[in-house]
Enzyme design. Structure first.
Site, PDB file in Angstrom:
ATOM      1  N   LYS C  44       0.831  -1.201   0.000  1.00  0.00           N
ATOM      2  CA  LYS C  44       0.000   0.000   0.000  1.00  0.00           C
ATOM      3  C   LYS C  44       0.868   1.256   0.000  1.00  0.00           C
ATOM      4  O   LYS C  44       1.977   1.251   0.515  1.00  0.00           O
ATOM      5  CB  LYS C  44      -0.864  -0.029   1.264  1.00  0.00           C
ATOM      6  CG  LYS C  44      -2.008   0.917   1.161  1.00  0.00           C
ATOM      7  CD  LYS C  44      -3.039   0.790   2.220  1.00  0.00           C
ATOM      8  CE  LYS C  44      -3.825   2.100   2.209  1.00  0.00           C
ATOM      9  NZ  LYS C  44      -4.126   2.590   0.855  1.00  0.00           N
ATOM     10  N   GLY C  71      -7.950   7.392  -0.081  1.00  0.00           N
ATOM     11  CA  GLY C  71      -7.244   8.637   0.233  1.00  0.00           C
ATOM     12  C   GLY C  71      -5.899   8.412   0.889  1.00  0.00           C
ATOM     13  O   GLY C  71      -5.497   9.179   1.761  1.00  0.00           O
ATOM     14  N   ASN C  98       5.073   1.196  -2.935  1.00  0.00           N
ATOM     15  CA  ASN C  98       4.350   2.256  -3.625  1.00  0.00           C
ATOM     16  C   ASN C  98       4.556   3.560  -2.868  1.00  0.00           C
ATOM     17  O   ASN C  98       4.272   3.649  -1.679  1.00  0.00           O
ATOM     18  CB  ASN C  98       2.865   1.855  -3.670  1.00  0.00           C
ATOM     19  CG  ASN C  98       2.014   2.775  -4.504  1.00  0.00           C
ATOM     20  OD1 ASN C  98       1.574   3.815  -4.041  1.00  0.00           O
ATOM     21  ND2 ASN C  98       1.755   2.395  -5.745  1.00  0.00           N
ATOM     22  N   CYS C 129      -2.642   8.815  -8.168  1.00  0.00           N
ATOM     23  CA  CYS C 129      -3.747   8.575  -7.246  1.00  0.00           C
ATOM     24  C   CYS C 129      -4.797   9.659  -7.404  1.00  0.00           C
ATOM     25  O   CYS C 129      -4.531  10.835  -7.163  1.00  0.00           O
ATOM     26  CB  CYS C 129      -3.273   8.530  -5.801  1.00  0.00           C
ATOM     27  SG  CYS C 129      -4.642   8.190  -4.683  1.00  0.00           S
ATOM     28  N   LYS C 165       3.986   4.539 -12.001  1.00  0.00           N
ATOM     29  CA  LYS C 165       2.603   4.091 -12.202  1.00  0.00           C
ATOM     30  C   LYS C 165       1.810   5.159 -12.935  1.00  0.00           C
ATOM     31  O   LYS C 165       1.631   6.269 -12.441  1.00  0.00           O
ATOM     32  CB  LYS C 165       1.963   3.788 -10.851  1.00  0.00           C
ATOM     33  CG  LYS C 165       0.565   3.208 -10.992  1.00  0.00           C
ATOM     34  CD  LYS C 165       0.205   2.372  -9.788  1.00  0.00           C
ATOM     35  CE  LYS C 165      -1.134   1.708  -9.935  1.00  0.00           C
ATOM     36  NZ  LYS C 165      -1.475   0.923  -8.742  1.00  0.00           N
ATOM     37  N   GLY C 265      -5.649  -6.324  -8.511  1.00  0.00           N
ATOM     38  CA  GLY C 265      -6.146  -5.441  -7.465  1.00  0.00           C
ATOM     39  C   GLY C 265      -7.504  -5.859  -6.941  1.00  0.00           C
ATOM     40  O   GLY C 265      -7.628  -6.723  -6.057  1.00  0.00           O
TER      41      GLY C 265
HETATM   42  C1  LIG Z   1      -9.294  -0.050  -2.739  1.00  0.00           C
HETATM   43  C2  LIG Z   1      -8.168   0.315  -3.661  1.00  0.00           C
HETATM   44  C3  LIG Z   1      -7.056   0.977  -3.167  1.00  0.00           C
HETATM   45  C4  LIG Z   1      -5.996   1.327  -3.997  1.00  0.00           C
HETATM   46  N1  LIG Z   1      -4.902   1.960  -3.475  1.00  0.00           N
HETATM   47  C5  LIG Z   1      -3.850   2.251  -4.285  1.00  0.00           C
HETATM   48  C6  LIG Z   1      -2.653   2.826  -3.766  1.00  0.00           C
HETATM   49  O1  LIG Z   1      -2.534   3.070  -2.557  1.00  0.00           O
HETATM   50  N2  LIG Z   1      -1.631   3.113  -4.621  1.00  0.00           N
HETATM   51  C7  LIG Z   1      -1.730   2.836  -5.966  1.00  0.00           C
HETATM   52  O2  LIG Z   1      -0.787   3.104  -6.725  1.00  0.00           O
HETATM   53  N3  LIG Z   1      -2.833   2.270  -6.488  1.00  0.00           N
HETATM   54  C8  LIG Z   1      -3.889   1.969  -5.688  1.00  0.00           C
HETATM   55  N4  LIG Z   1      -5.010   1.359  -6.232  1.00  0.00           N
HETATM   56  C9  LIG Z   1      -5.043   1.047  -7.668  1.00  0.00           C
HETATM   57  C10 LIG Z   1      -4.666  -0.413  -7.911  1.00  0.00           C
HETATM   58  O3  LIG Z   1      -3.368  -0.690  -7.474  1.00  0.00           O
HETATM   59  C11 LIG Z   1      -4.794  -0.764  -9.409  1.00  0.00           C
HETATM   60  O4  LIG Z   1      -3.903   0.047 -10.155  1.00  0.00           O
HETATM   61  C12 LIG Z   1      -6.195  -0.536  -9.957  1.00  0.00           C
HETATM   62  O5  LIG Z   1      -7.154  -0.870  -8.991  1.00  0.00           O
HETATM   63  C13 LIG Z   1      -6.468  -1.341 -11.243  1.00  0.00           C
HETATM   64  O6  LIG Z   1      -6.356  -2.721 -11.021  1.00  0.00           O
HETATM   65  P1  LIG Z   1      -7.616  -3.678 -10.660  1.00  0.00           P
HETATM   66  O7  LIG Z   1      -8.677  -3.388 -11.682  1.00  0.00           O
HETATM   67  O8  LIG Z   1      -7.078  -5.066 -10.723  1.00  0.00           O
HETATM   68  O9  LIG Z   1      -8.063  -3.296  -9.291  1.00  0.00           O
HETATM   69  C14 LIG Z   1      -6.066   1.016  -5.382  1.00  0.00           C
HETATM   70  C15 LIG Z   1      -7.181   0.338  -5.885  1.00  0.00           C
HETATM   71  C16 LIG Z   1      -8.229  -0.023  -5.043  1.00  0.00           C
HETATM   72  C17 LIG Z   1      -9.416  -0.746  -5.624  1.00  0.00           C
END
Ligand SMILES: Cc1cc2nc3c(=O)[nH]c(=O)nc-3n(C[C@H](O)[C@H](O)[C@H](O)COP(=O)(O)O)c2cc1C
Ligand SMILES: Cc1cc2nc3c(=O)[nH]c(=O)nc-3n(C[C@H](O)[C@H](O)[C@H](O)COP(=O)(O)OP(=O)(O)OC[C@H]3O[C@@H](n4cnc5c(N)ncnc54)[C@H](O)[C@@H]3O)c2cc1C
Ligand SMILES: Cc1cc2nc3c(=O)[nH]c(=O)nc-3n(C[C@H](O)[C@H](O)[C@H](O)COP(=O)(O)OP(=O)(O)OC[C@H]3O[C@@H](n4cnc5c(N)ncnc54)[C@H](O)[C@@H]3O)c2cc1C
Ligand SMILES: Cc1cc2nc3c(=O)[nH]c(=O)nc-3n(C[C@H](O)[C@H](O)[C@H](O)COP(=O)(O)O)c2cc1C
Ligand code: FES
Ligand code: FES
Lengths: 311, 256, 311, 256
Positions: C44, C71, C98, C129, C165, C265
């Site tokens: 995270k 957030g 990250n 983000c 990213k 994710g």
């Molecule tokens: C609940 C949640 C929290 C996330 N937190 C972060 C984060 O802290 N840092 C980040 O780079 N991406 C974050 N993401 C994005 C995911 O790492 C990923 O790039 C995105 O969800 C697309 O992949 P997925 O469709 O498999 O979820 C978050 C996604 C979700 C759903």
């Protein structure tokens, strides 16, 4: 329940219309229901000359969505007027003509023909088609170009209002909306499709012959709602909202976000009678959530915010 | 073309991954021509947004039923195969333009089907036989486990089965059988994979014939321009498979 | 079947890892399966100080997707190192950290701490983000800013490789990818979430307290595939692909598009054992479609094109 | 917490839109504390990506079953309600931290439940009664058609039902009944809508008690930080409802 909706140049029985490219010119759907039920009809994109479009496959299914790369196939504006618009005119439904082109002058010419010869009720300026090599999306991702084409088309359209269709493939949708509003747009339609791709594991190549296609359907609804919500706070022209609408509840969500009317695209393929069904369900849904008319609901998803900021 | 809620009255696996399903509703059979298809809503909104086109394989006017035969090749046909007797499906039918059998003058017809292209030829053959036309069929399948409806076609006239691997009937392709049999007939009617249709139309270039072709569809009713095929008339034009087809004269469109 | 995947600084048993923010620091998932099965773990987001994140609700479900606006809640980089990384280090799995921030200097500081004190295997620079008011997404939608922060973090990271990213909320993803490649990025991870919104009909207000949230899940897969496909043709650094992966077939689609490895994710919420299940199914799927290793499949969705253009 | 495939062994509508469902699997009951929940995969990938949290309402150690009671309020609970006896569900359980009954010293407990907050209190009451603790319950529902489990709670001790509209039992809110009865007890345990919990914790501010709260969840296991609630200790910190809760000491977190 009053479903009437008034937009520049458009006096609608109800706020629901089929989206451009998903309803042809209405002919096939008229076998299934009475088109007079519709709020309006947005017809398939017209270009100056006939266009043959892309190679097939042109569509693919995705999770809660679909990709299309039709490529603006159409018989050209003159034949559309002769073969299709006269037929559509037999219905008591406003017609919005979707105008596409590769150059500013093509947009102008098509608009002139449609507004002078065909007397369409409104122009939808398609500066956001992701599936043609030339024109379309460049205009839709560059505020200067979008503003230029809007300005010229507006000059050419006489007193027929011009709605500009925005592409969601941008970082700053509010900037685009403001640019075309300042250039004279009478309204906005949003959103067009997001550019996507599916790759066939068997063939090791993109499924669509055009490789990329436009993503539509319920998958993109949250993006459409966000963009309309943001744009509503920064422009004063009305918005026709679209992107993933399947039900009357979805229509209300778009109204709350700030759309004055809505268009239904992909859902017509899933269920060709979705438009009249949604129109029929809408009074009940509005009533269930405490609204007494369509206009009463427009922008009401922003209320809480106003209350908070007033506090 | 109408939108109908139909009841599934029969589901049977008749060959490997191949399901025969019968759909019933009052008025369902009205106006059906052989070669037309049913455009099926196989799932809920989000799981399958696009309908699946499946040819009409048989029609029972008495029972008011339509039979379809489909192969489970992906998630849509898999979901369709899950429906059980008594459950309901929502369909559009009849879709497209079928074989113009009422306007063709002939006494002998050759049907050439490949794989899941075989089903529409059955209802065609039945209608032709009803009209007193002699029906010969050549049916190609991958392997013995894929063969279906041989005896049904045999009831219409001579039926020759060929498998790619020779595990049943002739070995090879339908076109090999056409060569070996050196048949005489007035028209041929063919449906199957594009490669097979190309081989058939090339070999039988001197013959009158009709082919039925496939393409991924959006609306299935002629409104979206997803399913086009280039015409062979030098105009750069397109025909819509879902509305102008799926049946075309053999030289009307470009196969690729 | 050889699932090994080699990326700058990362020698992976297999190409599958949980995506940042969807796996915490692995602690909870370790109750359900042996983390040693994973190709890597992306933890995270870490910021310099503790962050409390947004108000709730923070998630909402959409058609084939979800919205989140957590957030960047996290205990701050120092406590992450003390409380979480030492625990993660007991597994034989590379850790990718990250890094998030509001300013270039925050990114630099967090990177320094992580690379010097914690010896993480790689940095994932989170310039995308969408759920924080300051920082994050601005960097991710502006190529100059993205390039600047990449350059400085790269200076700060010593010999620990930096993966940037990318945000999909841009008109020109290739331009962003080239910008950060030129600034020294060792690799790319893509895509982050698309900005979306859901409005509650009952409450007449956005469901998420933050109003907008990031859309993830199968709904966005076609967008991820398109972006990776396009970027693959224009950059030479490796790509870790993500966006809607649920199955081993999805993993193969990402490899064909040009990803060298993938992250999962949202699927972890649907099925917390999805990562090991996908890893277990992958050899069979690769074999079924005629591939003899992971590397063998990378970029193979472009083959046909190469053949065509050679012809 | 484990991932389990469970079989649905009972589905019964016990009040308006309210379904009681029993889930069975060997080992399913291991380690369950009252107040914990089941995190249920209600559908396929695309139709419901997120699981739905439902409290454990009862546990049968002999039969190795867990009972849940849920109200159909949206598409997820509607889909869950479609499951039939004999069908299978995939669940995570037991999730979260329940009522710490083993570490509390008491002789008399007051349970205060509202609507779908009633279910977890039943298993709690049963466990307390087993330990010889006197159990009094006040259960609030919207209307007479929503009332369920009154007789079951009556078996544990005095049970007072109150409805918003007075169509059954007392008329008003649970807090009105608390006022009228002027009970004596050592601890209270409450679960229900946030508004009710605020009223209860305000009214019983001088009392020791535990509350169980809800929030939209992502992972349901503590990894995603979706389900947080601010702590009441002045640190600006958060607790995770899915892991640190759903049960908290009445003054531990901020309700809003
Ligand atoms: C609940 C949640 C929290 C996330 N937190 C972060 C984060 O802290 N840092 C980040 O780079 N991406 C974050 N993401 C994005 C995911 O790492 C990923 O790039 C995105 O969800 C697309 O992949 P997925 O469709 O498999 O979820 C978050 C996604 C979700 C759903
Ligand atoms: C006019 C017509 C008649 C047909 N008749 C039959 C029949 O009688 N029996 C039978 O088994 N099959 C028939 N097909 C093919 C059948 O429609 C496809 O096999 C089916 O749509 C595949 O869906 P799926 O979800 O299982 O596969 P998937 O590969 O998962 O399908 C994904 C998408 O591809 C489309 N698609 C995939 N293959 C085809 C194809 N060959 N043609 C059209 N769309 C395709 C689907 O509609 C869907 O949009 C016919 C097709 C057409 C156009
Ligand atoms: C720890 C816990 C225990 C619960 N126990 C019970 C119970 O025993 N019986 C019962 O009937 N209900 C219970 N709920 C509430 C139940 O989870 C929601 O009613 C259900 O998730 C709504 O899903 P839906 O798809 O039907 O509704 P929708 O409104 O369509 O749900 C959409 C989204 O909102 C979420 N959501 C909506 N309302 C809630 C809510 N109140 N709490 C959490 N998420 C919500 C859903 O998970 C989903 O992501 C509990 C909730 C929590 C957090
Ligand atoms: C098959 C298809 C063809 C389309 N053709 C056009 C078009 O010609 N002009 C246009 O402006 N939009 C076109 N669109 C976009 C739709 O009008 C609409 O903006 C988009 O699909 C989002 O709405 P939906 O999710 O309800 O489909 C097309 C969409 C689809 C699916
Ligand atoms: S599928 Fe729409 S025109 Fe044929
Ligand atoms: S739901 Fe993920 S931390 Fe609670």
């Amino acid at each position: 329940m009053n479903l009437q909706t008034r937009l520049p140049g458009l006096d609608l029985k109800n706020p629901v219309m089929p989206a451009s490219g998903c309803f042809g010119f209405g002919r096939e759907f008229s076998e299934l229901f009475d088109l007079n039920q519709l709020g309006a009809i947005i017809i398939k994109a017209a270009t100056k000359e006939e266009r043959y479009g892309n190679l097939t496959p042109r569509v693919a299914e995705t999770s809660s969505g679909m990709l299309n790369a039709i490529g603006l196939q159409n018989p050209g504006v003159e034949r559309i007027i002769d073969e299709e618009l006269s037929n559509l005119r037999s219905y008591d439904v406003p017609v919005i003509a979707n105008v596409a082109g590769s150059t500013v002058s093509e947009y102008i010419e098509v608009t002139k023909v449609l507004t002078s010869k065909a007397k369409v009720d409104a122009i939808e300026l398609n500066i956001s088609c992701p599936n043609v090599k030339q024109g379309g999306i460049q205009f839709g991702t560059n505020p200067e170009l979008a503003s230029e084409v809007t300005y010229h088309v507006k000059q050419a359209s006489g007193n027929v209002p011009v709605y500009v269709k925005l592409s969601p493939n941008v970082a700053d949708i509010v900037g685009m909306a403001k640019a075309v509003e300042n250039a004279g747009a009478d309204g906005l339609t949003m959103i067009n499709t997001l550019t996507g791709m599916q790759i066939s594991l068997e063939n090791r190549t993109p499924v669509l012959a055009n490789k990329t296609g436009g993503l539509s359907g319920p998958a993109i609804k949250p993006i459409a709602i966000r963009m309309i919500y943001d744009v509503y706070q920064h422009v004063s022209v009305p918005i026709i909202g679209m992107g993933g609408i399947m039900t009357a509840e979805d229509v209300l969500e778009f109204l709350l976000a700030g759309a004055n009317a809505v268009a239904i695209g992909t859902a017509n393929f899933h269920n060709p009678t979705v438009c009249p069904e949604v129109i029929q369900a809408l009074p009940h849904v509005l009533n269930k959530y405490g609204f007494s008319s369509v206009e009463d609901a427009v922008g009401k998803g922003h209320e809480h915010e106003t209350n908070l900021s007033r506090a | 073309m109408k939108k109908k809620i139909v009841e599934v009255t029969k589901v049977e696996t008749i060959a490997q991954d191949t399901i025969e399903m019968t759909l019933a509703a009052p008025g369902i059979t009205t106006g059906i021509q052989p070669g037309q298809f049913v455009h099926i809503n196989v799932g809920s909104n989000s799981s399958h947004l696009l309908r699946r086109p499946i040819s009409i394989a048989d029609v029972d006017l008495m029972e008011q039923t339509v039979t379809i035969i489909f192969k489970v090749v992906g998630s849509g046909t898999a979901q369709l195969g899950q429906y059980k007797v008594g459950e309901r499906l929502e369909v559009l039918l009849p879709c497209g333009t079928g074989y113009p059998i009422d306007s063709i003058n002939m006494s002998k017809a050759l049907l050439i089907g490949g794989g899941i292209g075989v089903p529409p030829l059955y209802y065609l053959g039945k209608k032709l036989a009803d009209q007193g036309i002699e029906v010969i069929s050549i049916l190609g399948f991958q392997s013995s486990s894929n063969v279906f409806y041989e005896s049904k076609f045999n009831q219409l006239g001579d039926c020759h089965v060929v498998t790619d691997d020779g595990t049943y009937g002739y070995k090879g392709y339908v076109t090999d059988v056409v060569d070996q049999l050196s048949l005489k007939y007035d028209y041929y009617f063919s449906c199957g994979p594009t490669g097979m249709l190309q081989a058939v139309t090339n070999k039988l270039a001197y013959q009158d014939g009709y082919i039925s072709i496939e393409q991924r569809m959006g609306c299935g009713i002629g409104a979206c321009y997803a399913c086009v095929v280039p015409t062979n008339d030098g105009t750069n034009g397109f025909k819509k498979i879902c509305k102008d087809g799926p049946v075309f004269r053999a030289n009307e469109v470009v196969l690729r």
